[in-house]
Design a protein around this motif. Structure first.
Motif, PDB file in Angstrom:
ATOM      1  N   ARG A  52      28.684  79.124  54.783  1.00  0.00           N
ATOM      2  CA  ARG A  52      28.684  80.381  55.081  1.00  0.00           C
ATOM      3  C   ARG A  52      29.106  80.641  56.645  1.00  0.00           C
ATOM      4  O   ARG A  52      30.272  81.611  56.564  1.00  0.00           O
ATOM      5  N   ASN A  53      28.834  79.675  57.504  1.00  0.00           N
ATOM      6  CA  ASN A  53      29.702  79.812  58.766  1.00  0.00           C
ATOM      7  C   ASN A  53      31.077  79.602  58.957  1.00  0.00           C
ATOM      8  O   ASN A  53      31.773  80.103  59.579  1.00  0.00           O
ATOM      9  N   ASP A  54      31.524  78.528  58.207  1.00  0.00           N
ATOM     10  CA  ASP A  54      32.924  78.119  58.179  1.00  0.00           C
ATOM     11  C   ASP A  54      33.590  78.498  56.811  1.00  0.00           C
ATOM     12  O   ASP A  54      34.375  77.846  56.450  1.00  0.00           O
ATOM     13  N   LYS A  55      33.166  79.750  56.373  1.00  0.00           N
ATOM     14  CA  LYS A  55      33.796  80.122  54.977  1.00  0.00           C
ATOM     15  C   LYS A  55      35.203  80.205  55.197  1.00  0.00           C
ATOM     16  O   LYS A  55      35.827  79.788  54.027  1.00  0.00           O
ATOM     17  N   LYS A  56      35.795  80.862  55.973  1.00  0.00           N
ATOM     18  CA  LYS A  56      37.363  80.822  55.980  1.00  0.00           C
ATOM     19  C   LYS A  56      37.999  79.399  55.959  1.00  0.00           C
ATOM     20  O   LYS A  56      38.994  79.322  55.062  1.00  0.00           O
ATOM     21  N   GLU A  57      37.536  78.827  56.863  1.00  0.00           N
ATOM     22  CA  GLU A  57      38.156  77.282  56.952  1.00  0.00           C
ATOM     23  C   GLU A  57      37.877  76.456  55.785  1.00  0.00           C
ATOM     24  O   GLU A  57      39.013  75.845  55.220  1.00  0.00           O
ATOM     25  N   LEU A  58      36.781  76.689  55.028  1.00  0.00           N
ATOM     26  CA  LEU A  58      36.598  75.963  53.941  1.00  0.00           C
ATOM     27  C   LEU A  58      37.396  76.373  52.720  1.00  0.00           C
ATOM     28  O   LEU A  58      37.872  75.697  51.807  1.00  0.00           O
ATOM     29  N   ALA A  59      37.316  77.915  52.737  1.00  0.00           N
ATOM     30  CA  ALA A  59      38.268  78.354  51.678  1.00  0.00           C
ATOM     31  C   ALA A  59      39.709  77.936  51.712  1.00  0.00           C
ATOM     32  O   ALA A  59      40.372  77.654  50.789  1.00  0.00           O
ATOM     33  N   THR A  60      40.214  77.715  53.070  1.00  0.00           N
ATOM     34  CA  THR A  60      41.795  77.316  53.052  1.00  0.00           C
ATOM     35  C   THR A  60      41.950  75.780  52.590  1.00  0.00           C
ATOM     36  O   THR A  60      42.772  75.488  52.038  1.00  0.00           O
ATOM     37  N   LEU A  61      40.653  74.984  52.808  1.00  0.00           N
ATOM     38  CA  LEU A  61      40.846  73.585  52.545  1.00  0.00           C
ATOM     39  C   LEU A  61      40.219  73.512  51.078  1.00  0.00           C
ATOM     40  O   LEU A  61      40.428  72.415  50.312  1.00  0.00           O
ATOM     41  N   ASN A  62      39.974  74.660  50.313  1.00  0.00           N
ATOM     42  CA  ASN A  62      39.564  74.330  48.854  1.00  0.00           C
ATOM     43  C   ASN A  62      38.087  73.688  49.004  1.00  0.00           C
ATOM     44  O   ASN A  62      38.006  72.664  47.807  1.00  0.00           O
ATOM     45  N   ALA A  63      37.102  73.689  49.651  1.00  0.00           N
ATOM     46  CA  ALA A  63      36.082  72.701  50.085  1.00  0.00           C
ATOM     47  C   ALA A  63      34.739  73.554  49.965  1.00  0.00           C
ATOM     48  O   ALA A  63      34.502  74.581  50.366  1.00  0.00           O
ATOM     49  N   GLU A  64      33.742  72.619  50.051  1.00  0.00           N
ATOM     50  CA  GLU A  64      32.323  72.992  50.349  1.00  0.00           C
ATOM     51  C   GLU A  64      31.640  71.884  51.171  1.00  0.00           C
ATOM     52  O   GLU A  64      32.133  70.723  51.010  1.00  0.00           O
ATOM     53  N   THR A  65      30.494  72.113  51.744  1.00  0.00           N
ATOM     54  CA  THR A  65      29.876  70.908  52.477  1.00  0.00           C
ATOM     55  C   THR A  65      28.638  70.760  51.572  1.00  0.00           C
ATOM     56  O   THR A  65      28.115  71.706  51.409  1.00  0.00           O
ATOM     57  N   TYR A  66      28.117  69.480  51.744  1.00  0.00           N
ATOM     58  CA  TYR A  66      26.978  69.262  51.220  1.00  0.00           C
ATOM     59  C   TYR A  66      26.058  68.328  51.981  1.00  0.00           C
ATOM     60  O   TYR A  66      26.718  67.576  53.008  1.00  0.00           O
ATOM     61  N   THR A  67      24.747  68.522  52.025  1.00  0.00           N
ATOM     62  CA  THR A  67      23.867  67.553  52.952  1.00  0.00           C
ATOM     63  C   THR A  67      22.972  66.816  51.950  1.00  0.00           C
ATOM     64  O   THR A  67      22.587  66.907  50.984  1.00  0.00           O
ATOM     65  N   LEU A  68      22.767  65.548  52.459  1.00  0.00           N
ATOM     66  CA  LEU A  68      22.145  64.514  52.039  1.00  0.00           C
ATOM     67  C   LEU A  68      20.473  64.282  52.502  1.00  0.00           C
ATOM     68  O   LEU A  68      20.245  64.575  53.644  1.00  0.00           O
ATOM     69  N   SER A  69      19.763  64.125  51.656  1.00  0.00           N
ATOM     70  CA  SER A  69      18.230  64.076  52.056  1.00  0.00           C
ATOM     71  C   SER A  69      18.180  62.804  52.698  1.00  0.00           C
ATOM     72  O   SER A  69      17.204  62.869  53.527  1.00  0.00           O
ATOM     73  N   LYS A  70      18.366  61.794  52.285  1.00  0.00           N
ATOM     74  CA  LYS A  70      18.282  60.539  53.009  1.00  0.00           C
ATOM     75  C   LYS A  70      19.415  59.957  53.440  1.00  0.00           C
ATOM     76  O   LYS A  70      20.111  58.979  52.621  1.00  0.00           O
ATOM     77  N   PRO A  71      20.086  60.494  54.556  1.00  0.00           N
ATOM     78  CA  PRO A  71      21.280  59.875  54.724  1.00  0.00           C
ATOM     79  C   PRO A  71      21.333  58.644  55.534  1.00  0.00           C
ATOM     80  O   PRO A  71      20.346  58.134  55.985  1.00  0.00           O
ATOM     81  N   GLU A  78      25.435  55.402  65.923  1.00  0.00           N
ATOM     82  CA  GLU A  78      24.292  55.787  66.220  1.00  0.00           C
ATOM     83  C   GLU A  78      23.963  57.197  65.824  1.00  0.00           C
ATOM     84  O   GLU A  78      23.147  57.936  66.307  1.00  0.00           O
ATOM     85  N   THR A  79      24.700  57.592  64.640  1.00  0.00           N
ATOM     86  CA  THR A  79      24.431  58.973  64.122  1.00  0.00           C
ATOM     87  C   THR A  79      23.709  58.678  62.594  1.00  0.00           C
ATOM     88  O   THR A  79      24.477  57.460  61.903  1.00  0.00           O
ATOM     89  N   GLU A  80      23.226  59.795  62.153  1.00  0.00           N
ATOM     90  CA  GLU A  80      23.137  59.761  60.404  1.00  0.00           C
ATOM     91  C   GLU A  80      24.232  60.504  59.891  1.00  0.00           C
ATOM     92  O   GLU A  80      24.656  61.786  60.447  1.00  0.00           O
ATOM     93  N   LEU A  81      24.732  60.102  58.794  1.00  0.00           N
ATOM     94  CA  LEU A  81      25.806  60.432  58.160  1.00  0.00           C
ATOM     95  C   LEU A  81      25.242  61.662  57.184  1.00  0.00           C
ATOM     96  O   LEU A  81      25.095  61.450  55.980  1.00  0.00           O
ATOM     97  N   ASP A  82      24.874  62.805  57.684  1.00  0.00           N
ATOM     98  CA  ASP A  82      24.236  63.603  56.811  1.00  0.00           C
ATOM     99  C   ASP A  82      24.925  64.816  56.060  1.00  0.00           C
ATOM    100  O   ASP A  82      24.612  65.457  55.089  1.00  0.00           O
ATOM    101  N   THR A  83      26.084  65.171  56.625  1.00  0.00           N
ATOM    102  CA  THR A  83      27.027  66.385  56.087  1.00  0.00           C
ATOM    103  C   THR A  83      28.443  65.787  55.799  1.00  0.00           C
ATOM    104  O   THR A  83      28.960  64.959  56.405  1.00  0.00           O
ATOM    105  N   PHE A  84      28.812  66.131  54.467  1.00  0.00           N
ATOM    106  CA  PHE A  84      29.963  65.607  53.823  1.00  0.00           C
ATOM    107  C   PHE A  84      30.725  66.896  53.364  1.00  0.00           C
ATOM    108  O   PHE A  84      30.072  67.954  52.981  1.00  0.00           O
ATOM    109  N   LEU A  85      31.999  66.935  53.620  1.00  0.00           N
ATOM    110  CA  LEU A  85      33.104  67.937  53.129  1.00  0.00           C
ATOM    111  C   LEU A  85      33.658  67.362  51.684  1.00  0.00           C
ATOM    112  O   LEU A  85      34.002  66.183  51.715  1.00  0.00           O
TER     113      LEU A  85
END
Length: 101
Positions: A52-71, A78-85
């Protein structure tokens, strides 16, 4: 020569199957990154906030973001890889890590 053509056809079919939906493309990307356990057991859900927040940028890329429950946890950063495009190019989907920073 027939064996080579057969191998190429089989590899092409496998590639198309692994990139045929957004979730299978994301699971394959996790597997390719070296996280086979997470690729198999994690639940994948739409990241409605970033979509919702990045709607315009994602529309230009023809993309959506997804979140992982157990990243997976990446030790180098030293980060969790929880969000993917996940981008749709033609009829195939391709995933990559999505970070706001």
């Amino acid at each position: 020569m027939k064996k080579l053509i057969g191998i190429v056809v089989i590899a092409g079919v496998i590639f198309i199957l692994l990139h045929s939906t957004s979730k299978t493309a994301l699971r394959f990307h996790l597997l390719f990154m070296g996280y086979p356990k997470e690729a198999l057991i994690t639940e994948i859900s739409d990241n409605k906030i970033d979509n919702r927040n990045d709607k315009k940028e994602l529309a230009t890329l023809n993309a959506e973001t997804y979140t992982l429950s157990k990243p997976p946890f990446e030790k180098d950063t030293e980060t969790e890889l929880d969000t993917f495009l996940v981008r749709k190019i033609g009829f195939l989907y391709f995933a990559e890590y999505y970070s706001l920073f």
